[in-house]
Scaffold this motif. Sequence first.
Motif, PDB file in Angstrom:
ATOM      1  N   GLU A   1       0.810  -1.224   0.000  1.00 34.43           N
ATOM      2  CA  GLU A   1       0.000   0.000   0.000  1.00 34.43           C
ATOM      3  C   GLU A   1       0.843   1.274   0.000  1.00 34.43           C
ATOM      4  O   GLU A   1       0.485   2.266  -0.610  1.00 34.43           O
ATOM      5  CB  GLU A   1      -0.963   0.002   1.193  1.00 34.43           C
ATOM      6  CG  GLU A   1      -2.219  -0.814   0.958  1.00 34.43           C
ATOM      7  CD  GLU A   1      -3.057  -0.331  -0.231  1.00 34.43           C
ATOM      8  OE1 GLU A   1      -3.509   0.819  -0.242  1.00 34.43           O
ATOM      9  OE2 GLU A   1      -3.233  -1.118  -1.172  1.00 34.43           O
TER      10      GLU A   1
ATOM     11  N   TYR B   1      -8.813  -6.487  -1.027  1.00 37.43           N
ATOM     12  CA  TYR B   1      -8.847  -7.004   0.342  1.00 37.43           C
ATOM     13  C   TYR B   1      -8.554  -8.519   0.324  1.00 37.43           C
ATOM     14  O   TYR B   1      -7.710  -9.013   1.063  1.00 37.43           O
ATOM     15  CB  TYR B   1     -10.237  -6.733   0.919  1.00 37.43           C
ATOM     16  CG  TYR B   1     -10.446  -7.232   2.329  1.00 37.43           C
ATOM     17  CD1 TYR B   1      -9.895  -6.559   3.413  1.00 37.43           C
ATOM     18  CD2 TYR B   1     -11.214  -8.368   2.579  1.00 37.43           C
ATOM     19  CE1 TYR B   1     -10.099  -7.007   4.712  1.00 37.43           C
ATOM     20  CE2 TYR B   1     -11.418  -8.826   3.863  1.00 37.43           C
ATOM     21  CZ  TYR B   1     -10.862  -8.139   4.923  1.00 37.43           C
ATOM     22  OH  TYR B   1     -11.047  -8.597   6.195  1.00 37.43           O
TER      23      TYR B   1
ATOM     24  N   TYR C   1      -4.907  -9.252  -0.572  1.00 33.08           N
ATOM     25  CA  TYR C   1      -3.995  -9.021   0.552  1.00 33.08           C
ATOM     26  C   TYR C   1      -4.136 -10.101   1.614  1.00 33.08           C
ATOM     27  O   TYR C   1      -3.158 -10.577   2.177  1.00 33.08           O
ATOM     28  CB  TYR C   1      -4.228  -7.633   1.162  1.00 33.08           C
ATOM     29  CG  TYR C   1      -3.646  -6.505   0.341  1.00 33.08           C
ATOM     30  CD1 TYR C   1      -2.488  -6.685  -0.401  1.00 33.08           C
ATOM     31  CD2 TYR C   1      -4.252  -5.250   0.305  1.00 33.08           C
ATOM     32  CE1 TYR C   1      -1.948  -5.656  -1.154  1.00 33.08           C
ATOM     33  CE2 TYR C   1      -3.717  -4.214  -0.452  1.00 33.08           C
ATOM     34  CZ  TYR C   1      -2.565  -4.425  -1.179  1.00 33.08           C
ATOM     35  OH  TYR C   1      -2.030  -3.415  -1.924  1.00 33.08           O
TER      36      TYR C   1
ATOM     37  N   CYS D   1      -4.957  -5.896   6.681  1.00 32.72           N
ATOM     38  CA  CYS D   1      -5.600  -4.739   6.065  1.00 32.72           C
ATOM     39  C   CYS D   1      -7.051  -4.625   6.500  1.00 32.72           C
ATOM     40  O   CYS D   1      -7.626  -5.574   7.037  1.00 32.72           O
ATOM     41  CB  CYS D   1      -5.520  -4.850   4.548  1.00 32.72           C
ATOM     42  SG  CYS D   1      -6.272  -6.341   3.913  1.00 32.72           S
TER      43      CYS D   1
ATOM     44  N   ILE E   1      -8.973   0.279   2.585  1.00 34.00           N
ATOM     45  CA  ILE E   1      -8.665   0.023   1.170  1.00 34.00           C
ATOM     46  C   ILE E   1      -9.611   0.818   0.284  1.00 34.00           C
ATOM     47  O   ILE E   1      -9.208   1.412  -0.723  1.00 34.00           O
ATOM     48  CB  ILE E   1      -8.741  -1.491   0.862  1.00 34.00           C
ATOM     49  CG1 ILE E   1      -7.625  -2.222   1.596  1.00 34.00           C
ATOM     50  CG2 ILE E   1      -8.668  -1.753  -0.636  1.00 34.00           C
ATOM     51  CD1 ILE E   1      -7.589  -3.706   1.365  1.00 34.00           C
TER      52      ILE E   1
END
Length: 283
Positions: free
Chosen positions: A156, A221, A224, A231, A236
């Motif tokens: 990120e 999401y 990840y 996260c 996000i």
Amino acid sequence: MNQAVITNGGVSVKKIDPKTMESKLQKNVYFAGEVLDVDALTGGFNLQIAFSTGYAAGKAAAKGTDMKQIAIDGPAGAGKSTVAKILAERLDYMYVDTGAMYRTIALACIRKGIDLADEAAVSKVCAEADISIKYENGVQVMYLDGENVSEAIRNEEVSKAASDTSKFLKVRERLVQMQRDLTKEYNVIMDGRDIGTAVLPDATLKIYLTASVQVRAERRYKEYKEKGIACELEEIKKDIEQRDHNDMTREISPLRKADDAVEVDTSDLTIDEVVQKIIDLWK
Ligand code: DC
């Protein structure tokens, strides 16, 4: 001559472009092998010269005539890279991930510890960064100062930084040139934000791939989570909205659908359905 193994003399290599073997005096004329003024001792060297120059000349002579490009633009998380990779494999084209190039510049800036909003500093890092793109077993690999950073650019922090640094002219100029150079050598499927609008305005097929913010955030999401990266979905989502805003409102080459691009909304489509749709358009 009847007994000769190798020959001296021939077309001066000074008059030949060594990358393409094209004559510098006459366009579309290519030379390879013994006809060139290149020779070595017997022992396979001259055969190698013939193979290598023949390969380079053949490739160069064949290209430019019918190189094809599929441009895929769209916001983050629309499925561009997933779809482009499958298409590249099916069509035997080179997949060019331009986002990875912008991420590599962003990583270089992060590592130098500079202010990402400082255009002069970012431009300097970009000009000096030793970045290269290699294709290893058909997969694009990004190098920064000789280090393979393909993994390091996937987080990120780099995503956000890339969104900031990619708006600067010097960054775009350098990377767009690299991107265009690749199309001289390969049939490509290139994804990014400005491929259809700025990088390859004459691309054979242009796709604008999009999806709702909610769907895109859920995809990121899941991606990840699968990689074991901690996260929050809401975070996000906010990041995606922020990046969309950055990418769509920047002054130079903002993300937008090219007039001649076909829009494909992937929100309610499976990957296979998207791929099939693009293959149909391609045909
Ligand atoms: O597709 P990606 O998430 O890897 O892209 C990273 C960032 O780079 C994104 O915020 C927008 C920018 N980018 C760009 O400006 N132009 C491109 N052709 C590709 C990416």
